[in-house]
Structure formats: structure tokens, C-alpha cells
Motif scaffolding. Structure first.
Motif, PDB file in Angstrom:
ATOM      1  N   ASN A  74     -54.054  31.707  14.732  1.00 26.99           N
ATOM      2  CA  ASN A  74     -54.230  30.281  14.870  1.00 26.99           C
ATOM      3  C   ASN A  74     -52.918  29.814  15.902  1.00 26.99           C
ATOM      4  N   ALA A  75     -53.602  28.985  16.888  1.00 25.29           N
ATOM      5  CA  ALA A  75     -52.729  28.344  17.857  1.00 25.29           C
ATOM      6  C   ALA A  75     -51.952  27.164  17.110  1.00 25.29           C
ATOM      7  N   ILE A  76     -50.539  27.113  17.546  1.00 30.62           N
ATOM      8  CA  ILE A  76     -49.674  26.009  17.129  1.00 30.62           C
ATOM      9  C   ILE A  76     -48.739  25.590  18.213  1.00 30.62           C
ATOM     10  N   LEU A  77     -48.518  24.147  17.988  1.00 27.89           N
ATOM     11  CA  LEU A  77     -47.229  24.042  18.906  1.00 27.89           C
ATOM     12  C   LEU A  77     -46.298  23.502  18.092  1.00 27.89           C
ATOM     13  N   GLU A  78     -45.114  24.049  18.388  1.00 31.31           N
ATOM     14  CA  GLU A  78     -43.716  23.866  17.839  1.00 31.31           C
ATOM     15  C   GLU A  78     -42.770  23.345  18.599  1.00 31.31           C
ATOM     16  N   VAL A  79     -42.241  22.326  18.355  1.00 33.19           N
ATOM     17  CA  VAL A  79     -40.975  22.024  18.959  1.00 33.19           C
ATOM     18  C   VAL A  79     -39.707  21.693  18.326  1.00 33.19           C
ATOM     19  N   HIS A  80     -38.629  22.429  18.874  1.00 32.07           N
ATOM     20  CA  HIS A  80     -37.309  22.251  18.473  1.00 32.07           C
ATOM     21  C   HIS A  80     -36.649  20.919  19.285  1.00 32.07           C
ATOM     22  N   ILE A  81     -36.273  19.975  18.611  1.00 31.41           N
ATOM     23  CA  ILE A  81     -35.833  19.015  19.356  1.00 31.41           C
ATOM     24  C   ILE A  81     -34.140  19.176  19.582  1.00 31.41           C
ATOM     25  N   LEU A  82     -33.705  18.832  20.595  1.00 33.29           N
ATOM     26  CA  LEU A  82     -32.219  19.051  20.786  1.00 33.29           C
ATOM     27  C   LEU A  82     -31.359  17.930  20.194  1.00 33.29           C
ATOM     28  N   ASP A  83     -30.344  18.275  19.458  1.00 29.88           N
ATOM     29  CA  ASP A  83     -29.122  17.541  19.239  1.00 29.88           C
ATOM     30  C   ASP A  83     -29.939  16.586  17.980  1.00 29.88           C
ATOM     31  N   PHE A  84     -30.800  16.951  17.236  1.00 34.23           N
ATOM     32  CA  PHE A  84     -31.615  16.088  16.356  1.00 34.23           C
ATOM     33  C   PHE A  84     -31.458  16.698  14.929  1.00 34.23           C
ATOM     34  N   ASN A  85     -31.705  15.568  14.008  1.00 30.23           N
ATOM     35  CA  ASN A  85     -31.462  16.088  12.707  1.00 30.23           C
ATOM     36  C   ASN A  85     -32.145  15.140  11.799  1.00 30.23           C
ATOM     37  N   GLU A  86     -33.730  14.947  11.868  1.00 30.35           N
ATOM     38  CA  GLU A  86     -34.241  14.213  11.165  1.00 30.35           C
ATOM     39  C   GLU A  86     -35.391  14.517  10.412  1.00 30.35           C
ATOM     40  N   ASP A  87     -35.754  14.157   9.236  1.00 25.36           N
ATOM     41  CA  ASP A  87     -37.139  14.465   8.713  1.00 25.36           C
ATOM     42  C   ASP A  87     -38.148  13.610   9.405  1.00 25.36           C
ATOM     43  N   ILE A  88     -39.105  14.458  10.064  1.00 24.59           N
ATOM     44  CA  ILE A  88     -40.414  13.632  10.727  1.00 24.59           C
ATOM     45  C   ILE A  88     -41.644  14.132  10.171  1.00 24.59           C
ATOM     46  N   TYR A  89     -41.551  14.818   9.159  1.00 28.72           N
ATOM     47  CA  TYR A  89     -42.983  15.112   8.624  1.00 28.72           C
ATOM     48  C   TYR A  89     -43.933  13.838   8.618  1.00 28.72           C
ATOM     49  N   GLY A  90     -45.123  14.319   9.091  1.00 26.32           N
ATOM     50  CA  GLY A  90     -46.030  12.991   8.873  1.00 26.32           C
ATOM     51  C   GLY A  90     -45.837  12.274  10.218  1.00 26.32           C
TER      52      GLY A  90
END
Ligand SMILES: Cc1cc2nc3c(=O)[nH]c(=O)nc-3n(C[C@H](O)[C@H](O)[C@H](O)COP(=O)(O)O)c2cc1C
Ligand SMILES: Nc1ncnc2c1ncn2[C@@H]1O[C@H](COP(=O)(O)OP(=O)(O)O)[C@@H](O)[C@H]1O
Length: 312
Positions: free
Chosen positions: A252-268
Motif C-alpha cells: 500500500n502506497a503511503i506518503l510520510e513526512v518528517h518535519i525538520l526541527d518540529f515536535n508537535e502532535d499533528i494527528y488528525g
């Protein structure tokens, strides 16, 4: 803007409009020119603008495995129409019953009875109705009988070639994001809501916000330097588009992104990922440690890209 879900939801108040029909995948520069022409005509005739789209696209319905990857989801398309100032979108679901409708019957049901169209603008290569039996000429002939005008879209060329969804897919496959942006009239992006993944990213010291691609098979795959929009904020990151063969064998294809210098819960949360530069192809690693090491190299490469592009 109003969304009309299917022919059975058309009401007498929807009759009397200027309209166009198509797949509009990408809502690119060529599409935008057609939609602007439609809006101008609507203003001239003092009639609302209605765009007719099939969902799923006929090719996705008839040959799901061979259909080309989409440039955008229906939701993104809807938002693009809205931003341009279109009044209504009629979404026709492709169903077995609908596929048997003959071309004249289609014209009668959609344009005459349903929309009361006064003016229709379509590509001269349009095909519709059972076995793709209807074409531009038939639409024009029926227009003379029923009293609507049919005009052909003009071809928009950029860098000496026709702007088309196929050409944009090719540009994305080639990671030519500059050309894709020129043809689209905006940078290529994928938007979606952040879902919960395998919770493995944090153990790799690279948490990744995951976006399910669902029907939207991405038109490319690999690791990229990306910009990430979350609400009003614009951040930088590195993304992987693919099936993550090292940790998942579902394909299954998915897009995943690691955001630089970031540490927040962004689920949803809804995020938009803008592709800037390809870093490498996706790979299957022999161990999670190797994957982890490579992801950290990708993060460094991403950082260097953004530093260099800020200096040019
Ligand atoms: C920059 C980057 C590059 C990646 N490259 C690969 C890869 O080459 N092969 C692979 O199988 N997975 C790759 N991944 C996906 C990781 O396997 C995945 O992010 C990790 O397993 C965390 O999954 P989770 O978010 O579901 O917890 C990459 C992820 C990122 C952020
Ligand atoms: N730098 C970051 N980049 C992306 N997501 C982050 C980051 N920091 C924290 N997060 C949050 O952590 C989640 C990802 O953690 P991860 O362990 O990869 O779990 P999952 O497998 O559920 O994606 C994201 O959805 C987001 O809410």
C-alpha cells in the motif's frame, strides 16, 4: 460552491447554466483557461457555471490497474474549482447502469433535462456515452435541436507543447518539479489528514506524519525534500512516497513526512506537502538500523537543499 452528488440530485433550480465536462485531473493551466472562459461566459449571459466531472474517472472504473495515477483526489479538485470561482460541481458516479447510457440519452439526461445548459465548452476530443459513441459533432448537432451552443476548448501550449495531465505525470516521474509547476500553475502538492501509523518513526528518531493515499496512487515514488503547510505555517521536511518495503509488505502506497526541527502532535490535522527535489529512490533495507541511518542522511541532504535554495 455547491456539490451536486449524482444526476438524481438535480433540481429544477439547477437548470439554466453554462457548463463544461471532463476529468480535470490536476486542474492545470489548460483547465484553468477553460474554466476562466466558462466563468466569463457565465457573467456575459448572467448564468451560473456548472462543471460536470466523473468520479471515479472512466478509466479507473473500466481498468483500475491500468489507469494512470491521479494528480489529485476529488476533494483537492473540488477545492481548486472553488478557488477559481465555479458555482456548481455535478459529480456523476460511474456505475454499471450509467455505462449503458447511449450518447443521445446522455445529452438529454445531463445537458438538456438535468442542467438546461445554454452553452457548453468541451475538448474536441471528448467521447461520452455507451462505448464512447458520443463526440463533439454529435453534441453540436443536438445543440442545434435543443438550443445550446457548443464550443471547443483551445489548446494551451507551454514550452512548445500542449499542457496535459499526462505531461504533468511524466514531469513528476522525471522529478522535474519546475516543469510540473509551470504546467500546473502552482507547485505540485498532496494534501491529506495525518493518520496513525506503526509508531515506529519515533524509535528511529525520525517521527513521520503519515498520509494515506487511498485511490490517489501517487504519480511518483521516492524520497524528496518537501515543504509542509499546516494551517498558516510553512515548514520544511523530508518525505517518502512508497510502500516502505523494509517495514511493511502490504504494497500500500503511503506518503510520510518528517518535519525538520518540529515536535508537535499533528494527528488528525490537514497538511499539504509540496514536492521540491528528489533525494533518492525508495529502497528495501536489510535491517531497521540501516534504514534509520539512511533516513538521517536524507534529513541532512534535505537540510542542505533548503540552505542552498535560500541562498539562491
Ligand atoms: C526520509 C525518509 C526516507 C525513507 N526511506 C525509506 C526507504 O527507503 N525504504 C523503506 O522501506 N522505508 C522508508 N521510509 C519509511 C520508514 O520505513 C517509515 O517512516 C518508518 O518505518 C516509520 O513508520 P511509521 O510512521 O508507520 O511509524 C522513509 C521515511 C522517511 C521519512
Ligand atoms: N518532526 C516531526 N515530523 C512529523 N511528525 C511529528 C514530528 N514530531 C512529532 N510528530 C508527531 O508524531 C507523529 C509520528 O510519530 P511516529 O512514531 O512516526 O508515529 P506514526 O507511526 O503514528 O506516524 C506524527 O503524526 C505527529 O503527530
Amino acid at each position: 460552491m455547491e456539490l451536486i452528488r449524482g444526476l438524481h440530485n438535480l433540481r429544477p433550480r439547477h437548470r439554466g447554466c453554462v457548463t463544461t465536462i471532463g476529468a480535470f485531473d490536476g486542474v492545470h493551466h489548460g483547465h484553468q483557461a477553460v474554466l476562466q472562459q466558462l466563468i466569463d461566459k457565465g457573467q456575459e449571459l448572467n448564468l451560473p457555471t456548472t462543471v460536470v466531472v466523473f468520479e471515479p474517472l472512466p478509466r479507473e472504473y473500466f481498468a483500475p490497474l491500468q489507469a494512470p495515477a491521479r494528480l489529485m483526489s476529488f476533494r483537492e479538485k473540488f477545492q481548486a474549482f472553488k478557488a477559481l470561482g465555479i458555482d456548481r460541481v455535478l459529480r456523476i458516479r460511474f456505475t454499471p447502469g450509467f455505462q449503458d447510457m447511449g450518447a443521445k440519452e446522455f445529452i438529454q439526461q445531463v445537458f438538456v433535462k438535468g442542467l438546461g445548459a445554454q452553452y457548453i465548452i468541451v475538448g474536441d476530443d471528448l467521447r461520452f456515452g455507451r462505448n464512447r459513441g458520443g463526440d463533439f459533432k454529435l453534441l453540436q448537432t443536438e445543440g442545434q435541436i435543443h438550443g445550446f451552443d457548443v464550443v471547443a476548448t483551445s489548446t494551451l501550449k507551454i514550452r512548445n507543447d500542449r499542457v496535459s495531465s499526462t505531461r504533468i505525470r511524466k514531469a513528476l516521474e522525471d522529478s522535474d518539479f519546475e516543469l510540473a509547476e509551470m504546467l500546473l500553475g502552482k507547485p505540485y502538492s498532496i494534501a491529506g489528514r495525518v493518520i496513525v501509523g506503526q509508531q515506529l518513526g519515533r524509535h528511529l528518531h525520525a517521527p513521520t506524519a503519515n498520509i494515506a493515499l487511498r485511490r490517489l496512487r501517487a504519480p511518483m515514488s521516492g524520497v524528496y525534500a518537501v515543504e509542509v503547510e499546516i494551517g498558516e505555517r510553512s515548514l520544511q521536511g523530508v518525505a517518502n512516497v512508497g510502500s516502505r518495503p523494509t517495514v511493511d509488505d502490504s504494497l500500500n502506497a503511503i506518503l510520510e513526512v518528517h518535519i525538520l526541527d518540529f515536535n508537535e502532535d499533528i494527528y488528525g490535522k490537514k497538511i499539504t506537502v509540496i514536492f521540491r527535489k528528489k533525494i533518492r529512490d525508495e529502497q528495501k533495507f536489510d535491517s531497521i538500523d540501516e534504514l534509520k541511518e539512511q533516513i538521517h542522511k536524507d534529513i541532512d541532504t534535505g537540510r542542505q537543499y533548503f540552505v542552498a535554495s535560500a541562498n539562491t
